[in-house]
Design a protein around this motif. Sequence first.
Motif, short mmCIF file in Angstrom:
data_model
loop_
_atom_site.label_atom_id
_atom_site.label_comp_id
_atom_site.label_asym_id
_atom_site.label_seq_id
_atom_site.Cartn_x
_atom_site.Cartn_y
_atom_site.Cartn_z
N LEU A 47 0.84 -1.21 0.00
CA LEU A 47 0.00 0.00 0.00
C LEU A 47 0.87 1.25 0.00
N ASP A 49 3.80 1.43 -1.37
CA ASP A 49 4.33 1.53 -2.74
C ASP A 49 3.33 2.25 -3.66
N CYS A 50 2.05 2.10 -3.35
CA CYS A 50 1.00 2.74 -4.14
C CYS A 50 0.68 4.15 -3.62
N GLU A 51 1.39 4.60 -2.60
CA GLU A 51 1.15 5.91 -1.98
C GLU A 51 -0.20 5.97 -1.27
N LEU A 52 -0.69 4.82 -0.86
CA LEU A 52 -1.98 4.78 -0.18
C LEU A 52 -1.81 4.72 1.34
N GLY A 82 1.81 5.08 -9.24
CA GLY A 82 2.54 5.99 -8.38
C GLY A 82 4.03 5.94 -8.64
N ALA A 86 7.75 5.30 -3.29
CA ALA A 86 7.14 6.41 -2.55
C ALA A 86 6.35 5.85 -1.37
N GLY A 87 6.06 6.69 -0.41
CA GLY A 87 5.18 6.27 0.67
C GLY A 87 5.86 6.04 2.00
#
Lengths: 90, 197
Positions: A47, A49-52, A82, A86-87
């Motif tokens: 999650l 990695d998906c910026e969630l 994304g 990131a994240g």
Amino acid sequence: MDVTRRAVLERLAATSDAERRETTTPETLAAALDAERRAVEAQLKRLADCELARTYPDGRVRVTITGEELLELDTEGTVVVGEPNAGSEP
Amino acid sequence: MSKRETDRSEETPEEVRYDPDSSRYDVFECPDCDNVVLALGRDDPPMSCHDAPMERVTDVEMSVKPPDVKEVLLDAFGLPKAGLDICLCVIGEGPLSANEVAESLGYDRSTVTRYLNTLVDLGLLQRSELNREQGGVVNAYHSVDLERMRRETLIGFYVWAGEAASLIEEANLTKQDYLEENPDRDLPDVFWESFEK
């Protein structure tokens, strides 16, 4: 016990807050979802990695604004494009 | 013979003929004009033309090659297997990152992104912009309602089939015109020249 990524995201959104930067822990999420902590942590990594989701060095975690907006879409299976890696925050 | 031709002949060696009793689809024709229609689903009320019920076609002589779904998607929608794989991935469990899709399917991330946008253009996926905490937006691709996807693909295919049927009609008329107006030219030349853009 297997736990779906969406279930982790939904629980994360219910127990943390992006705007107020309120966090929770993988242990709390795992207990609420009746799942293995490592399984929850693996989904949290994905999650992030998906910026969630946003993870912190001390292990705490919270939903992001992106994650909250994704849940508001109320849609099943989703690909988020994304930036790689990131994240996470130092 | 190309690999594509080899694959097709190996996978689908038989021919098929329209079976009016199969109830998978129906072909109707008007007894008074040249109207022919393809019907999928219930025929209720019955197809009509000239205010009269159309008749189910029962005497088809020609056999056709059975369609291969990958070939159909490629020909009708310009969607190769990679695009279909990615579409199915999005419909499944998520959320996933584009990198994750690329890794699991063995495609480049740029390929995944390109086909995600193609699928949006085709109406098979939706794209939403989500705000990022660092500023800017991130694209989220998600499946459309399955009923809407079914409708889009079926009607899209019918449009393609209609275009193909128009070409076949045009070919028959071209041949007819040629026989009437060009008795001293070779038919193949006139025939294919008429379809050149």
